[in-house]
Design an enzyme around this catalytic site. Structure first.
Site, PDB file in Angstrom:
ATOM      1  N   ASP A 694       0.849  -1.188   0.000  1.00 57.93           N
ATOM      2  CA  ASP A 694       0.000   0.000   0.000  1.00 57.93           C
ATOM      3  C   ASP A 694       0.891   1.245   0.000  1.00 57.93           C
ATOM      4  O   ASP A 694       1.763   1.399   0.854  1.00 57.93           O
ATOM      5  CB  ASP A 694      -0.918   0.013   1.217  1.00 57.93           C
ATOM      6  CG  ASP A 694      -1.981   1.092   1.117  1.00 57.93           C
ATOM      7  OD1 ASP A 694      -3.102   0.758   0.709  1.00 57.93           O
ATOM      8  OD2 ASP A 694      -1.687   2.256   1.448  1.00 57.93           O
ATOM      9  N   ILE A 695       0.674   2.120  -0.988  1.00 50.11           N
ATOM     10  CA  ILE A 695       1.486   3.332  -1.099  1.00 50.11           C
ATOM     11  C   ILE A 695       1.156   4.258   0.068  1.00 50.11           C
ATOM     12  O   ILE A 695      -0.009   4.541   0.347  1.00 50.11           O
ATOM     13  CB  ILE A 695       1.223   4.046  -2.440  1.00 50.11           C
ATOM     14  CG1 ILE A 695       1.556   3.111  -3.610  1.00 50.11           C
ATOM     15  CG2 ILE A 695       2.047   5.323  -2.540  1.00 50.11           C
ATOM     16  CD1 ILE A 695       1.211   3.670  -4.967  1.00 50.11           C
ATOM     17  N   GLU A 737      -4.636   2.429  -4.367  1.00 49.81           N
ATOM     18  CA  GLU A 737      -3.182   2.366  -4.210  1.00 49.81           C
ATOM     19  C   GLU A 737      -2.744   1.057  -3.564  1.00 49.81           C
ATOM     20  O   GLU A 737      -1.623   0.950  -3.064  1.00 49.81           O
ATOM     21  CB  GLU A 737      -2.686   3.557  -3.378  1.00 49.81           C
ATOM     22  CG  GLU A 737      -3.167   3.593  -1.937  1.00 49.81           C
ATOM     23  CD  GLU A 737      -4.471   4.354  -1.745  1.00 49.81           C
ATOM     24  OE1 GLU A 737      -4.680   4.895  -0.662  1.00 49.81           O
ATOM     25  OE2 GLU A 737      -5.269   4.385  -2.700  1.00 49.81           O
TER      26      GLU A 737
END
Length: 822
Positions: A694-695, A737
């Site tokens: 996960d960004i 994301e």
């Protein structure tokens, strides 16, 4: 005179008809917080749809939820805590997310109190209800501070208590108290739950399920007019504030205060795509998890049915289906497929529209539907007339364990005791069929009769409208034989509507792997087609979702269909229509014999009449030449369209597996391949690891630079990660994301090493904006090693939990259940 008087009275009734009165209970006193409702009323948006709306301010003695459920008010304004009411058995439905983010924050005036951890052993003033203060308590819990470590004080709703240091932090609205403090020249700090990963909805428009189901049209009108009011209010803040100041200012706020409130709330209103009013299943699930953590709702509660059940906030998609067996059977068979589309394409709301044979052309012409599932005859006719395009072909089944059935035909039958034993014996007999446009219930059967030398004039045909009616007409002796599509008799026998042993099949044919009674040739199954106005991107998503049904055993059992395939070749259907001269191949050749018969009397006249006949013959030749050219052109068009469809089908197949933005596997394709890897790992007892990525702070990228830059960041991230992976590794975009990686034949230690390599390379990658500003991101990664006790779902859940632990520990980290690496 009397007619004029009646017309005048009718016109008067129409003009002065009483508008429907709707009542709304607010969650606080009048202020900009409810501007959209005021504007919809004052600008006539409610009146435009025949509604008169009244507003009632909150009184602390009564509960808004209970008053709506009791019918005292039609609609109410609530918070995310409506989930708790729903879990307690209060049958509510959320319709509109007015504020995507809650304006509730903690405010301190002590310059040393800037974070949640600073409030350790301090006094915090929140509302007395645990429900309303849950975001604050969850924020403390996320930072490792228990309720014993702080002093919770009941809210006094007096800002003076904060200024006089009677409390250290006060629950406030970001749109209200900061304005007052700014005007007093007092410095303050804002502690926002969103900064700690706790993102609750603000105001939510809701009603009772009872009211919604009883008044769906009124509810939709109120919803749409309200949404229009809010969009106008935020686009015209000064005008809206002036209206509130003059007509709804029970708190005596200044114009400046109302403008401040408007600007502050506007920042909380739109979702990440810039849309107003949306309600996200994912976010409600996340909020539910928090409530479950504090034991406010049971662990098994699912808020799915609570969210916009009629799809007001979603794009409406209408699917027309030919009701070949009547309305009830159509709804019973196909509603589950519509539910599947709704469950898997959350941004759309699909509705089923059963249509009889005569209704389909009008529905397509007037664009009353977006997709159509119909028989091959009607498809070809509608494609010729309205340019609809098939995107998939139905696959039926006798049993879900057998091979899919991609074809169908007609069954010609009579009663078992009938003396009729062959098709030739049907001459002069009464025959029931479904409709002149029913392919399996008439056309294919008639083609077989035609091939056996039986013309239309040799039989007496009646159309019974549905397949079931044809069967019952034969059973009751109204006709001597019937024509229905294959699988009808078996289906009715299975449902105990008939006993199939009471019927005799004429001209029985046997085909390999075809399990139903049949009297004719086989033709490709029903096509699922998009209308010309339907967006191509929506069509791709629908096709991808339909094809995914092929892997879902439960949906197969519930729908009694095997699944869907890319469109089949319908050229043999064209040949049938040509043979029987059915539109669009219904132009007939004019023969010399026809001319001689037509002009038999005229031939007895003199030379002048003879000349006229010669001209007619010349015209006939020219007509036949034109007709031949027309058929040749039509044949070429059909071949070109077939070739184009084959090319499009290949493109659709690729699109169905690839994420359009990042060009890696999409969620469905990634999970399907991961399932295969898991099965191999189980069978061969080889190691396998799953990574959840996960960004970090990606939302800030969108907020600060815009979604077009956010998209470029996602592309760069996918490219950077993909370069670190082997060809055998799986890499897919789960959503937003969030990404996933499946590493085959990889131990936990090697997976951790790979994850660290990814983390470093992502942190070093950067993107330059038009202003040469460098944008870089980091990633949090959760790693889990597979074992035989895990399923795909539980494996992903553990990986997500590991990833969230990495975020909680400070982000830009890797976390595994057995091992942590900074």
């Amino acid at each position: 005179m009397l007619r004029a008087l009646i017309l005048f009275l009718l016109l008067s009734i129409t003009l002065f008809a009483k508008e429907i009165t709707i009542s709304l209970k607010l969650s606080w006193l009048h202020q900009f917080q409810f501007a959209g409702f005021y504007i919809a009323k004052e600008k006539g948006f409610y009146k435009d749809v025949g509604l008169e709306v009244t507003f009632e301010e909150l009184d602390t003695k009564n509960c808004v939820v209970d008053e709506v459920l009791e019918g005292k008010y039609d609609f109410g304004i609530g918070k995310s805590s409506l989930i708790i009411d729903q879990a307690q058995g209060k049958d509510l439905v959320a319709l509109l997310g007015i504020f995507q983010h809650s304006p509730s924050v903690l405010i301190t005036t002590n310059p040393t109190l800037k974070t949640v951890k600073d409030l350790y052993k301090k006094r915090v003033m929140v509302t007395p209800s645990e429900i309303n203060s849950i975001s604050v308590k969850a924020m403390f819990s996320a930072e490792g501070i228990s309720q014993k470590d702080i002093t919770i004080q009941p809210h006094s709703f007096k800002l003076e208590d904060l200024l006089e240091e009677k409390t250290d932090a006060m629950a406030s609205y970001i749109s209200n108290e900061p304005f007052i403090l700014d005007n007093l020249g007092i410095k303050y700090n804002v502690i926002d739950p969103r900064d700690y990963g706790l993102d609750f909805y603000g105001d939510i428009l809701f009603t009772s399920r009872k009211f919604l189901e009883k008044n769906p049209t009124i509810s939709r009108k109120f919803y749409e007019a309200t949404k229009r009011g809010w969009e106008y209010a935020f686009s015209n803040i000064k005008e809206s504030v002036q209206i509130i100041f003059e007509k709804y200012n029970t708190q005596n706020k200044s114009l400046e205060h109302l403008i401040y409130e408007a600007e502050a709330l506007k920042k909380l209103t739109y979702d990440e795509k810039g849309e107003f009013g949306t309600l996200s299943q994912k976010r409600f699930d996340e909020i539910s998890d928090i409530y479950k953590l504090f034991k406010l709702i049971p662990p098994q509660f699912n808020p799915k049915k609570f969210i916009d059940p009629l799809g007001f906030a979603k794009k409406q998609v209408r699917v027309g289906i030919l009701a070949k067996r009547g309305l009830h059977v159509t709804l019973q068979r196909w509603q589950r497929t519509i539910d599947y589309l709704n469950a898997n394409l959350g941004q759309f709301h699909f509705t089923l529209q059963p249509l009889d044979f005569s209704e389909i052309p009008l529905a397509i012409e007037k664009k009353k539907i977006d997709f159509i599932l119909t028989n091959p005859l009607l498809y070809i006719q509608m494609a010729n007339k309205y340019n609809i395009s098939r995107i998939a072909t139905l696959q039926t089944c006798c049993d879900i364990k057998t091979k899919p059935i991609k074809s169908f035909g007609s069954v010609i039958f009579t009663k078992v005791e009938s003396q009729i034993n062959s098709l030739e014996e049907l001459k002069g007999k009464k025959i029931a069929a479904v409709d002149k446009n029913s392919f399996g219930g008439w056309i294919v059967g008639y083609e077989t009769l035609f091939d056996h030398g039986i013309k239309l004039s040799d039989i007496e045909v009646s159309f019974s409208k549905t397949h079931d009616n044809v069967v019952f007409d034969v059973l009751l002796g109204k006709v001597e034989a019937g024509i229905v599509r294959t699988d009808t008799l078996e289906s009715m026998d299975k449902n105990k509507d008939i006993d199939i042993r009471n019927f005799k099949i004429l001209n029985l044919q046997i085909y390999e792997n075809f399990p139903f009674f049949i009297s004719t040739k086989l033709y490709p199954e029903w096509p699922f087609a998009k209308l010309e106005h339907t967006d191509d991107s929506l069509s791709y998503k629908v096709l991808s979702t339909l094809i995914d049904m092929n892997d879902d055993l439960q949906i197969k059992q519930e729908t009694n269909i095997y699944g869907w395939s890319i469109p089949q070749d319908y050229s043999n259907v064209h040949q049938v229509l040509k043979k029987l001269r059915i539109f669009p191949f219904d132009q007939q050749e004019i023969t010399y014999k026809d001319v001689l018969i037509t002009y038999e009397k005229e031939l007895l006249f003199a030379f002048g009449v003879f000349g006229l006949i010669m001209l007619t013959l010349i015209y006939t030749k020219l007509s036949n030449k034109n007709l031949k050219e027309f058929n040749e052109r039509l044949e070429i068009m059909v071949k070109k369209r077939t070739q184009a469809l084959k090319r499009m089908n290949q493109k659709l197949k690729n699109l169905a597996q690839t994420d359009e933005l990042t060009q890696i596997d999409n969620r469905r394709s990634f999970l399907r391949k991961t399932t295969i890897y898991i099965n191999l790992a189980k069978r061969n007892q080889t190691p396998l690891c799953f990574l959840s990525l996960d960004i970090d702070f990606f939302k800030k990228v969108n907020d600060n630079y815009g979604h077009h830059i956010g998209d470029k960041v996602l592309k760069l991230f996918a490219y950077t990660v993909a370069k670190t992976l082997r060809n055998v590794d799986l890499f897919g975009r789960i959503g937003g994301e969030e990404f996933g990686i499946c590493l085959q034949n990889t131990s936990l230690e090697d997976a951790m090493s790979k994850a660290e390599d990814i983390r470093k390379k992502v942190s070093l990658a950067y993107l330059k904006t038009d202003t040469q500003e460098e944008i870089s991101v980091t990633v949090s990664i959760g790693v889990v090693e597979f074992n035989d006790s895990l399923t795909l779902t539980s494996l992903m859940k553990l990986a997500d939990e590991s990833m969230y632990k990495a975020k909680t520990n400070g982000r830009n980290q890797i976390y595994a259940i057995q091992k942590k690496c900074n």
